[in-house]
Motif scaffolding. Structure first.
Motif, PDB file in Angstrom:
ATOM      1  N   THR B  51      -7.052   9.214   7.808  1.00  0.00           N
ATOM      2  CA  THR B  51      -6.637   8.310   8.874  1.00  0.00           C
ATOM      3  C   THR B  51      -7.206   8.762  10.216  1.00  0.00           C
ATOM      4  O   THR B  51      -7.662   7.943  11.023  1.00  0.00           O
ATOM      5  N   GLN B 103      -2.262   1.663   7.455  1.00  0.00           N
ATOM      6  CA  GLN B 103      -1.597   2.250   6.308  1.00  0.00           C
ATOM      7  C   GLN B 103      -0.267   1.583   5.994  1.00  0.00           C
ATOM      8  O   GLN B 103       0.036   1.300   4.864  1.00  0.00           O
ATOM      9  N   ASP B 184      -7.173   1.133   5.828  1.00  0.00           N
ATOM     10  CA  ASP B 184      -6.532   2.428   5.622  1.00  0.00           C
ATOM     11  C   ASP B 184      -5.358   2.267   4.663  1.00  0.00           C
ATOM     12  O   ASP B 184      -4.292   1.806   5.051  1.00  0.00           O
ATOM     13  N   GLU B 185      -5.556   2.657   3.435  1.00  0.00           N
ATOM     14  CA  GLU B 185      -4.544   2.530   2.394  1.00  0.00           C
ATOM     15  C   GLU B 185      -3.840   1.174   2.496  1.00  0.00           C
ATOM     16  O   GLU B 185      -2.638   1.099   2.706  1.00  0.00           O
TER      17      GLU B 185
HETATM   18 MG   LIG Z   1      -3.462   8.285   6.475  1.00  0.00          MG
END
Ligand SMILES: [Mg+2]
Ligand SMILES: Nc1ncnc2c1ncn2[C@@H]1O[C@H](COP(=O)(O)OP(=O)(O)OP(=O)(O)O)[C@@H](O)[C@H]1O
Lengths: 279, 333, 315
Positions: B51, B103, B184-185
């Motif tokens: 991240t 995320q 991001d995820e």
């Molecule tokens: Mg992360």
């Protein structure tokens, strides 16, 4: 309880907490040792020495009756701390009891108590205190009653919501299922967990109580002359504000000293004991 | 697909955060390219700096969320070094040609504004008329397959499910047709069934909009399914990079192998990385030699003194490991 | 009916009950006071028979509950009784004094909000800067100053030492400055600190990063996403702080001889003019309850999360 000690040790590393602690210690020392510290008694009048500015003889000058301002100020800390401490104790006990009751039992008890706090909050605290003192007559005892009467509600509200949260914890429900009595559950599981909050609230309530005491004294509804209550000194000084402004300055600084000290102490405690508490 | 054109070129990216225990090096000398049109996956366990790297590229690390941070290296994007742009210049890149979805979609939207408005706000940055912009919001909500788009536009984020919020985020970030989307995820916080839908959506949009995707994940299942190339990161450094077949057929770095070995067979949808023994090293410490050494079953003497460089062992396959060349077949127990 | 309307109606009902409870309290207290209104008139022309007749006429021979209802009915009609000291109608007295009080309290409130919010936003956004540190230390001191002493201090500095401003009275703009400053400075310090800490909190929320990521300029992020969110608690606190301000005005008006309701209260207390005291307290209660009610309803208006929660509670 061990967690409280751990938190206090942590607070001990906090600079502002230590400053607050030092201020509190100095205030308590001044109050206890007032008779030794102050060069004169608080009511010794020397009329020819009236309204003298600060000097070697009278560190903070004299008032309109020739009384030593420094001695009066030091003795005044006794009144401020005594009244403040007793009022805070009363409001804490009352507020916490009602908060536990409302939070633990809920139902009509909760509704009645919450309504009471709403009614109390329908008036500005100082106005309510003024009304109570007017009704009961001016005296330090009545000041204590008035201040406690206007300040318990905050304790009740916060303890109530903490209790509501704790009441539904698995271990409390387990204890209830085991047939433990309400009193024992409150004393063993709930009270210990609200004590940190109570400590923080009480510490922060003290400066408020001191300011209100002096405000009532200032309005002539609290301590009566010749008592050296800081509010009384301030109201007496108003007449001589042009000729002797120093009489008005020092009691104010004393109040600020108390407020700053206890606020630092209380905020340090809050950060260590319950950082998310918003007070 | 033009494999030679680069969408993003990260060179020697280095990120340090200031912590109470000193400067922590979250990302160290990381270099990689993302080709135009590809899906590039960055994999690694929690806390390894994925991240942070993405946020640095987006210019989202600032004095408010990371006081005292330091960022080094270069990030080339559309012939500019993003790290040397001013905040003002960066505003023209962010959202417009570089989008990012986060995320955790649960608190990534402002709870006080309606979902539609938050997308609208991005669109009107392009000097588009109000009516036209709102029409585009509706179109986007349709495009990200939100059911009943009109109603969803009027909803507040907290009235939407996690999957819906992620779709709103995707719509918001695709609103201005970015060249590169950093994801991001994007599915970690979502239900398994929703995960698949969101991935499909990203795949479909990538094709439709001809953009590149930088996918950050710790789910090898997702990597196998949609990535073109993969990089594995460990404790702030890149340890291996290859195309997706190369990684699965012939993982070279012991860490990559351990990650694979810890996967349930057949790469199930929820094939998250199982934790492998040991901990990430303390990022505040300066570590000589290989950072993976303590957890490495194949370590040799030189690992303690010399940090391995990321070298290309076969075309397109880079590994940072002293023993990578010697370790073949199964890992020692 | 939407969530918020339902909540607002319920909240207003609750406020009415609270005010009713206060009237009962006030009536009970007045009832316990020695002597009734007729005795207090204390005129030699009143003989036993007239007194009895008057009592009957005013309902004073009825049980307390009935008397309370009579009294309440009169209050609702705007009749708060007559002053003991000069026989004037309490409502007329209040109406004459209220503008002066509103004058300083509203000015103070406005200043508090308009000055504290931008400064708090700046301090929070530039946390740790010279400006921020200055703001934090100045407000710490201001918050520790008791307002009645602040008034005295301002008199000493501006009116006595420099002879710049009038010390007391109600004469034009200049006489407004010191009382308003006294009232507003501590509240301003509180609001500034609250704004600052809310801004700091919101700045760390994820949605701010999203706002930046989608390409908004810093000023837009700051105004639309940081300030807007921080303003919810700040605005609510603003309305909840009105009681403190009114309380403060009682003392400030006393210090500055400001001819408002606060000073009237103070005079009435000294003269034991209970009907006037009662009337003023009723007025203050009303102002307080109205402002806290507005504050509570406004929370829902400003924050859809709270709106939903409030609506849920009603349903
Ligand atoms: Mg992360
Ligand atoms: N603002 C910050 N200040 C200080 N340290 C930070 C900050 N942001 C991240 N870090 C640290 O940097 C390291 C990398 O964090 P990062 O969030 O990039 O990891 P990640 O690979 O994305 O992990 P995850 O899979 O959990 O999302 C961690 O040790 C983290 O604690």
């Amino acid at each position: 309880m061990t967690s409280i000690w751990k938190a206090l040790r942590e607070a001990g590393r906090n600079k502002s907490f230590l400053v607050g602690l030092a201020i509190m210690a100095s205030l308590i020392a001044a109050a206890l040792l007032a008779d030794w510290i102050s060069p004169y008694t608080y009511d010794e009048m020397v009329i020819v020495e009236a309204l003298r500015p600060p000097s070697g003889q009278h560190w903070l000058g004299t008032d309109h009756l020739g009384r030593d301002s420094f001695s009066r100020l030091i003795h005044g800390s006794r009144i401020a701390l005594k009244v403040g401490a007793i009022a805070v104790t009363i409001q804490t006990v009352v507020g916490v009891l009602l908060g536990l009751l409302a939070g633990y039992y809920g139902g009509w008890q909760d509704r009645v108590i919450i309504f009471l706090t709403d009614v109390i909050w329908a008036l500005p605290p100082i106005v309510l205190a003024i009304a109570i003192c007017t009704l009961l007559g001016p005296s330090l005892t009545n000041v204590i009653i008035a201040i406690a009467a206007v300040s318990w509600a905050q304790f009740t509200r916060i303890v109530r919501s903490k209790t509501q949260a704790l009441k539904n914890m698995p271990y409390v429900e387990a204890a209830r299922a085991m047939g433990e009595s309400d009193l024992s559950i409150i004393l063993r599981y709930i009270l210990p967990n609200v004590i940190p909050v109570i400590i923080v609230l009480a510490t922060l309530a003290l400066p408020v109580a001191v300011v209100n005491t002096t405000a009532l004294g200032f309005l002539g509804l609290g301590a009566q002359p010749p008592l050296p209550d800081w509010g009384v000194i301030l109201s007496e000084s108003m007449t001589y504000i042009r000729r002797a402004p120093w009489i008005s300055i020092f009691p104010g600084l004393a109040i600020i000293y108390v407020v700053l000290g206890f606020n630092l102490l209380g905020e340090g405690l809050r950060d260590a004991l319950d950082p998310r508490l918003k007070v | 697909m033009d494999q030679t054109r680069r969408a993003l070129c990260v060179q020697h990216l280095d990120i340090q955060f200031s912590t109470p225990h000193g400067m922590a090096r979250a990302v160290q000398e990381v270099s990689f390219d993302i080709h135009a049109g590809e899906i590039y996956a960055l994999v690694g366990e929690s806390g390894c700096g994925k991240t942070s790297a993405a946020h640095a590229v987006m210019g989202l690390i600032n004095r408010i969320n990371a006081p005292g941070h330091r960022i080094g290296g270069r990030v080339l994007f559309e012939d500019k070094d993003l790290l040397s742009l001013t905040e003002e210049e960066m505003c023209h890149v962010r959202g417009r040609s570089l989008g990012m979805i986060f995320q955790n979609p649960l608190d990534a939207l402002n709870p006080l504004y309606r979902a539609g408005y938050q997308v609208y706000e991005a669109i009107v940055l392009d000097k588009i008329g109000k009516i036209e912009a709102w029409r585009r919001v509706a179109e986007l909500f349709n495009q990200v397959k939100l059911s009943d788009p009109e109603a969803r536009m009027r909803s507040y984020p907290q009235e939407l499910s996690g999957g819906m919020r992620q779709r709103v985020m995707i719509g918001m970030m695709l609103a201005r047709n970015p060249r590169l989307l950093i994801a991001d995820e994007p599915t970690t916080a979502l239900d398994v069934t929703i995960q698949a839908q969101v991935l499909e959506l990203i795949l479909a949009l990538r094709a439709a909009l001809e953009m590149s995707v930088w996918l950050i994940t710790h789910d090898f299942g997702i990597v196998a399914e949609i990535a073109d190339r993969v990089a594995v990161m460990y404790a702030g450094v890149l340890v291996e990079e290859a195309d997706v077949l190369g990684i699965f057929d012939n993982p070279r770095h012991p860490y990559t192998r351990m990650l694979m070995a810890s996967l349930p067979r057949g790469f199930k949808r929820d094939g998250r990385l199982r934790t492998i023994a040991g901990l990430l090293p303390d990022p505040t410490l300066e570590i000589p030699g290989c950072r993976f050494r303590d957890r490495c079953p194949a370590k040799i003497e030189v690992c303690a003194t010399q940090a391995p460089a990321l070298v290309e062992i076969t075309p397109g396959h880079r590994v940072a490991c002293h023993v990578a060349a010697t370790v073949k077949g199964d890992l020692p127990p | 009916m939407n969530d918020l309307t339902a909540y607002a109606i319920r909240r207003i009902f609750q406020s009415v009950f609270i005010v009713l409870a206060v009237t009962i309290l006030l009536f009970a207290i007045m009832h316990m006071m020695p002597g009734d209104p007729i005795q207090l008139i204390d005129s030699p022309r009143l003989d036993e028979a007239t007194t009895a007749k008057l009592r009957a006429r005013w309902g004073l021979d009825k049980p307390p509950v009935v008397q309370y209802l009579y009294w309440l009915l009169n209050v609702l009609k705007g009749d708060l009784g007559r002053s003991i000291t000069n026989g004037q109608s309490v409502s007329v007295l209040l109406a004459a004094r209220l503008p002066a009080t509103l004058h300083i309290t509203l000015t103070a409130l406005l200043l508090q909000y308009l000055v504290a919010v931008p400064l708090g936003l700046m301090a929070g956004y530039h946390q740790g800067s010279v400006f921020d540190r200055l703001a934090v230390s100045v407000t710490s001191v201001l918050r520790a100053i008791p307002y009645f002493w602040l008034g005295i201090l301002l008199i000493i500095v501006f009116a006595v030492s420099f002879r710049l401003l009038p010390v007391s009275g109600y004469r034009g703009f200049q006489s407004l400055i010191l009382p308003v400053l006294t009232l507003t400075l501590p509240a301003l310090a509180d609001t500034l600190r609250l704004t600052r800490s809310e801004v700091l909190e919101v700045l760390r929320e994820k949605h701010v990063t999203t706002a930046v990521a989608k390409g908004l300029r810093p000023q837009m992020v700051l105004l639309r996403h940081v300030l807007r969110n921080a303003l919810v608690p700040v605005t609510v606190m603003f309305f909840l702080s009105v009681p403190w301000l009114i309380g403060g005005s009682v003392i400030v008006e006393t210090i500055f001889a400001w001819p408002g309701t606060g000073r009237l209260l103070w005079k009435a207390i000294s003269a034991q003019d209970y009907p006037v005291v009662q009337g003023i307290i009723l007025l203050i209660t009303l102002l307080t309850v109205i402002s806290t009610t507005i504050g509570d309803i406004l929370t829902g208006l400003l924050d859809p999360r709270i709106r939903a929660e409030l609506g849920g509670r009603v349903a």
